[in-house]
Design a protein around this motif. Structure first.
Motif, short mmCIF file in Angstrom:
data_model
loop_
_atom_site.label_atom_id
_atom_site.label_comp_id
_atom_site.label_asym_id
_atom_site.label_seq_id
_atom_site.Cartn_x
_atom_site.Cartn_y
_atom_site.Cartn_z
N GLU A 180 -38.46 23.49 -45.04
CA GLU A 180 -37.33 22.56 -45.13
C GLU A 180 -36.22 23.23 -45.92
O GLU A 180 -36.41 23.58 -47.09
CB GLU A 180 -37.78 21.27 -45.81
CG GLU A 180 -38.81 20.53 -44.98
CD GLU A 180 -39.34 19.27 -45.67
OE1 GLU A 180 -39.89 18.41 -44.96
OE2 GLU A 180 -39.22 19.15 -46.91
N ILE A 181 -35.08 23.41 -45.28
CA ILE A 181 -33.95 24.04 -45.97
C ILE A 181 -33.23 22.95 -46.76
O ILE A 181 -32.67 22.01 -46.20
CB ILE A 181 -33.00 24.72 -44.97
CG1 ILE A 181 -33.76 25.81 -44.22
CG2 ILE A 181 -31.77 25.30 -45.68
CD1 ILE A 181 -32.98 26.48 -43.11
N LEU A 182 -33.26 23.07 -48.09
CA LEU A 182 -32.65 22.04 -48.94
C LEU A 182 -31.21 22.40 -49.28
O LEU A 182 -30.40 21.53 -49.61
CB LEU A 182 -33.46 21.89 -50.23
CG LEU A 182 -34.93 21.51 -50.05
CD1 LEU A 182 -35.65 21.48 -51.39
CD2 LEU A 182 -35.05 20.15 -49.36
N ARG A 183 -30.90 23.71 -49.28
CA ARG A 183 -29.52 24.15 -49.50
C ARG A 183 -29.28 25.36 -48.60
O ARG A 183 -29.96 26.37 -48.75
CB ARG A 183 -29.30 24.53 -50.97
CG ARG A 183 -27.87 24.98 -51.27
CD ARG A 183 -27.61 25.23 -52.75
NE ARG A 183 -28.32 26.38 -53.26
CZ ARG A 183 -28.37 26.73 -54.55
NH1 ARG A 183 -27.76 25.98 -55.47
NH2 ARG A 183 -29.04 27.80 -54.94
N PRO A 184 -28.31 25.27 -47.66
CA PRO A 184 -28.04 26.44 -46.80
C PRO A 184 -27.41 27.57 -47.61
O PRO A 184 -26.76 27.33 -48.64
CB PRO A 184 -27.07 25.91 -45.75
CG PRO A 184 -26.46 24.69 -46.33
CD PRO A 184 -27.42 24.15 -47.36
N GLY A 185 -27.61 28.80 -47.17
CA GLY A 185 -27.05 29.95 -47.90
C GLY A 185 -27.03 31.18 -47.01
O GLY A 185 -27.07 31.06 -45.78
N ARG A 186 -27.01 32.33 -47.63
CA ARG A 186 -26.88 33.60 -46.91
C ARG A 186 -28.04 33.84 -45.94
O ARG A 186 -27.88 34.43 -44.89
CB ARG A 186 -26.78 34.72 -47.96
CG ARG A 186 -26.83 36.11 -47.46
CD ARG A 186 -25.53 36.46 -46.73
NE ARG A 186 -25.63 37.78 -46.14
CZ ARG A 186 -26.21 38.03 -44.98
NH1 ARG A 186 -26.74 37.05 -44.28
NH2 ARG A 186 -26.27 39.25 -44.52
N THR A 203 -33.19 21.41 -41.55
CA THR A 203 -32.26 21.39 -42.68
C THR A 203 -32.18 19.95 -43.15
O THR A 203 -31.90 19.04 -42.37
CB THR A 203 -30.87 21.89 -42.24
OG1 THR A 203 -31.00 23.23 -41.77
CG2 THR A 203 -29.88 21.87 -43.39
N ILE A 204 -32.45 19.74 -44.43
CA ILE A 204 -32.49 18.38 -44.98
C ILE A 204 -31.22 18.13 -45.78
O ILE A 204 -30.92 18.89 -46.72
CB ILE A 204 -33.73 18.24 -45.88
CG1 ILE A 204 -34.96 18.66 -45.09
CG2 ILE A 204 -33.82 16.86 -46.49
CD1 ILE A 204 -36.09 17.73 -45.04
N LYS A 205 -30.49 17.08 -45.40
CA LYS A 205 -29.22 16.84 -46.09
C LYS A 205 -29.36 15.88 -47.26
O LYS A 205 -28.66 15.97 -48.25
CB LYS A 205 -28.19 16.32 -45.09
CG LYS A 205 -27.87 17.37 -44.03
CD LYS A 205 -26.39 17.40 -43.71
CE LYS A 205 -26.02 18.71 -43.04
NZ LYS A 205 -25.25 18.58 -41.82
N LYS A 206 -30.28 14.92 -47.10
CA LYS A 206 -30.49 13.93 -48.18
C LYS A 206 -31.98 13.76 -48.38
O LYS A 206 -32.69 13.39 -47.47
CB LYS A 206 -29.92 12.58 -47.76
CG LYS A 206 -28.48 12.38 -48.12
CD LYS A 206 -28.37 11.64 -49.45
CE LYS A 206 -26.95 11.62 -49.96
NZ LYS A 206 -26.56 12.68 -50.82
#
Ligand code: TXA
Ligand code: MG
Length: 301
Positions: A180-186, A203-206
């Motif tokens: 689960e991607i909690l914060r997108p990045g490089r 990708t989890i937004k909340k």
């Protein structure tokens, strides 16, 4: 106040906090096992205790202090991406204080890809917890000077020049059979899907167990608007505010993102960026994530 690497190692050993460079953004570091120093990080950042910190290691062996088990998925991610801008959220060991993890049963860990950070952690000899070296909810620092300005010179800083990536690490919660991607990045979702074609990756937004999911974040000191490209003509503020254009190359756009936001805040009455919604892949996801939070509470025009 700028200090040398050697002084930083000494000060960290002696319970002080020190800002150090990493490849993503500057971090405000303390020994993970020093409650008073960890408390000082929360205090100077004005960070609420519900938002947990990332622990940084200089080798995989150090992970044993932080986590009990490393599942096969986590092992593969570590082999592939460490040292690098990928933070793993894993079940925590009892040695990690609730202060660091906001009483969650997981801990966030990463190995930064920066020679100064790696040497400092290695010489201190224990993991260092380090949030980005900015006041809570504000723009992250990508130079030593940014850190100095942010804390009015009250923090000891090891200057390592400009950070190369420019935005914070990707944060991934690692479960047995999914990521689960909690914060997108490089490190992007599409890249992870290539590495793990069989695994579910979302990708989890909340998420209630991810306290970092606050709508307003990375806020510059001047008004900032993210503008929908199709509605630009109606954007009346264009007469008052300054347009800020991102580099077409997402690697460069990310590298300069926070320095540009600080520069715009210092030189304009307010600024806006036109969002190109067709750029919705790869690293752009992380860039829009930061800019949406930076412009939060302004009407999305
Ligand atoms: O690139 C980076 O990650 C930088 C450099 C200094 O390493 N650090 C950084 O730390 O961005 P910080 O504190 O600004 O952001 C950490 C994020 C927060 O959104 C926090 O909520 C999340 O990681 N986090 C930390 N521990 C967590 C956990 N156990 N579960 C879910 N999210 C967690
Ligand atoms: Mg931060």
């Amino acid at each position: 106040m700028l200090i040398s690497k050697t002084d930083a190692i000494q000060q960290l050993k002696n319970s002080q906090i020190v800002a150090i460079p990493t490849e993503t953004v500057y971090g405000l570091a303390a020994r993970y096992d020093d409650i008073k120093a960890v408390e000082a990080i929360f205090a100077i950042k004005e960070r609420p205790y519900f938002d947990p910190l990332i622990c940084h290691v200089s080798d995989v062996k150090m992970l044993d202090l932080l986590v009990n088990t490393i599942n096969p998925l986590a092992k593969k991610l570590i082999e592939q991406y460490w040292p690098g801008p990928l933070t793993l959220v894993l079940p925590k060991s009892s040695k990690v204080s609730d202060l660091i993890t906001a009483s969650l049963d997981t801990v966030a860990v990463r190995m930064p890809n920066h020679p100064i950070a790696l040497e400092i952690i290695k010489e201190v000899g224990v993991p260092l917890c380090a949030p980005s070296a900015n006041k809570f909810g504000k723009v992250s620092p990508t130079t030593g000077k940014h850190v100095e300005e942010e804390f009015d010179g009250k923090v000891a800083i090891v200057d390592g020049g400009d950070t190369s990536i420019g935005i914070e690490s990707t944060v991934v919660r690692v479960l047995d059979d999914k990521l689960e991607i909690l914060r997108p990045g490089r490190i992007t979702a599409s890249e992870l899907r290539v590495l793990f074609p069989e695994i579910e990756i979302t990708t989890i937004k909340k998420d209630p167990a991810s306290p970092g999911h606050i709508d307003s974040h990375y806020q510059p000191t001047k008004p900032f608007y993210l503008v929908d490209r199709t509605k630009t003509k109606d954007f009346l503020l264009a007469n008052i505010f300054t347009e800020w254009q991102l580099d077409e190359n997402p690697l460069l756009a990310a590298r300069k993102l926070y320095a540009d936001m600080r520069e715009q805040s210092n030189t304009t009455k307010g600024f806006y960026c036109i969002k190109d919604a067709t750029l919705n892949h790869g690293l752009w996801e992380a860039i829009w994530n930061r800019l949406e939070k930076a412009s939060y509470s302004k009407e999305y025009l």
